[in-house]
Design an enzyme around this catalytic site. Sequence first.
Site, short mmCIF file in Angstrom:
data_model
loop_
_atom_site.label_atom_id
_atom_site.label_comp_id
_atom_site.label_asym_id
_atom_site.label_seq_id
_atom_site.Cartn_x
_atom_site.Cartn_y
_atom_site.Cartn_z
N TYR A 496 0.85 -1.20 0.00
CA TYR A 496 0.00 0.00 0.00
C TYR A 496 0.88 1.25 0.00
CZ TYR A 496 -3.76 3.23 0.95
OH TYR A 496 -4.65 4.28 0.86
N SER A 576 -6.35 1.09 -4.57
CA SER A 576 -6.44 2.52 -4.32
C SER A 576 -5.05 3.15 -4.44
CB SER A 576 -7.09 2.76 -2.96
OG SER A 576 -7.48 4.10 -2.82
#
Length: 727
Positions: A496, A576
């Site tokens: 991430y 994302s």
Amino acid sequence: MRFLSLAAILMATTACTTTMDEPGKVPQVDPVSAMEKGAPIIAYPETRKGDVVETIHGVTLADPYRWLENDVREDAEVAAWVEAQNEVTDAFLDTLDGRAWFKARMTELYDYERIGVPTEKGGHYFYRKNDGLQPQSVLYVRHGLDGEEKVLIDPNLWAEDGATALAGYVPTEDGSKILYAIQDGGSDWRTIKVMDVATGRIHDDEVEWVKFSGMDWAKDGSGFYYSRFPAVEAEGKFTGLNENQAVYFHKLGTPQSADVKVFARPDRPDLNNIAQVSDDGRWLITTSSSGTDDRYEIALIDLEQPSAGPRVLIPGYDWNYSYVGNVGSDFYFITNEGAPRLKLVKMDIRQGTPEKVTIIAEDEATLDGVSMVGGKLIANYLVDAKSEIRVHALDGSLERKVELPGIGSADGFGGDMDDRQTFYSFSSFAQPATVYRYDIASGKSEVWAAPEVAFDPADYSTEQVFYTSKDGTRIPMFITRKKGVEGPVPTLLYGYGGFNISVTPGFNPVRLAWLDAGGAYAVANIRGGGEYGKAWHDAGRRFKKQNVFDDFAAAGEWLKANGVTTRDGLAIEGRSNGGLLVGASINQRPDLFDAGHAAVGVMDMLRFDRFTAGRYWVDDYNYPSKPEDFRYNLTYSPYHNIKAEIDYPAVLVTTADTDDRVVPGHSFKYVARLQEMAGPEDEPMLIRIETRAGHGSGKPTDKIIEEASDVAAFLAHFTGLSVPASE
């Protein structure tokens, strides 16, 4: 009390030569044909190239796929492009032998009873439960801990496709009513309603235009506080910028038009403003922020003298101050002021300028949250990205640690100061969440709800390793395998690296299916996250964003050099901000990674701030309006750094038509550019676009399984993972 964070709060080629006759009409082609070796040639739909060329900060750039930023619900040409791309992707996925096996195995693994951590109010215990394959979890209530459970809200009755979800709930202090939020089709927009717990009656009260909001009752249950944006026209609802958020009070039994605006900053339309009621009910604590960084201004409103207006307690937007709770005039906050790995301070608000007294000092471990329960301070720490729970007296002295089952993540520990018990969950990569009841006086934990699963968690092992990044920084990484799996195997690497968000061990049936197929799963705790506090985050954002990609590449190199993965068997995945990570990593290191899955990613780093919540992300992503920022972002922006004649690995992009967090135009443009640059014998560059879904939350179980099995089959195919034969 809740520990709030606002962080955690982007010319297909072609084998087809047909031209487009009119906007909105995509040529029909045979999407998949066979090569001599049996590998598919992808005939991508033709994507119209526009003539947008701009000179920004002295840099001239073409943006031929700008038209794909248009809302798929409003633009017929975009809708036709989406349909054509899905047809090509589905046709390719149909050729993969592993698709059926992954779907069957994931369905089996998901089919277990999942129970959430309960919340107790007035002797009523509220919790969510999913019987296994229900599209959405159901809200239950028990009257007494051992009382008979009763269905309170079943969102599975709200929509035939299961895509309408219960997005949150808050009971009143006496447990007689419940405030709940409805999320439809994956959108970030919420509708708030009220239910009577005893009778199940839904009140006429209904509040709309709510997004990125807390919800909190007045202590007497007369109404509730929430945050909303101004109403917008239907056109642009899912793509327009979100500005002018304000805090309102809704009195029960009145229409939303009568709601009172209690806090706003019209001089700063860019601010997010949320509020919560203090533990004693006397104060409304408002938290304002201008972006995703944990940098807040805190103001207090005396609910006994609301006409006095807000009093700024923490001025400016320099530090994280997150309200934990209060005892009378003593207010407790977590802060990173002078403590990059955070500490707990106390302030007596009777003082004009309160002294900040340190109660729990900064530690080598990262303080991830504190709750005030049963007269104690329960602190959740991250020790090399693993949970450690410490119980302190109100003066900060350490009393004990909570014994946890092993490497994993613990969450919960909510409640009130007069409670004698609290609840928490513990999970790890191969261990689904088990809910424990914790006796505060004795310090003993006992299982309250444990799942029965179709596998033995003891069959899997997790180790934590540390590797060195390009600049010498030591990075932790978790590696999970099924016991007995020997030698290098195809490996899925996840990352991430942004927004101060920590990636900790947690259970996901999707990952277990990959392990059951014989693969390994790795999680790299790269910079940009919050695993080691503010300094770790700062080292992976803005002008240091390249560190994130270097850390991820170093993880891949370590996995190959140390015999975890095979020479051509390393897949990468991220969602994302992690989708940005995958896009940039594939551009920069196509030689290292062998397949990639970029989910709902931010792919255009020059225009992200023009849509919905994108303007908040400048804290991590720089300001494209500034010349220096613009030029730096251009160096890694996935959409702008795709080049011809590069042997890119196979890429599958996933997004959804109702994603109003990272608008799907990011993914559309990125894939169009990939397909434009692909040669006739290059690996596939495909996109899977879900309907009636958003950024991820609220997605029904069947859609999760369908998408995850498609992704796993794709990554397995291109990494050489031998999927067991389907029965």
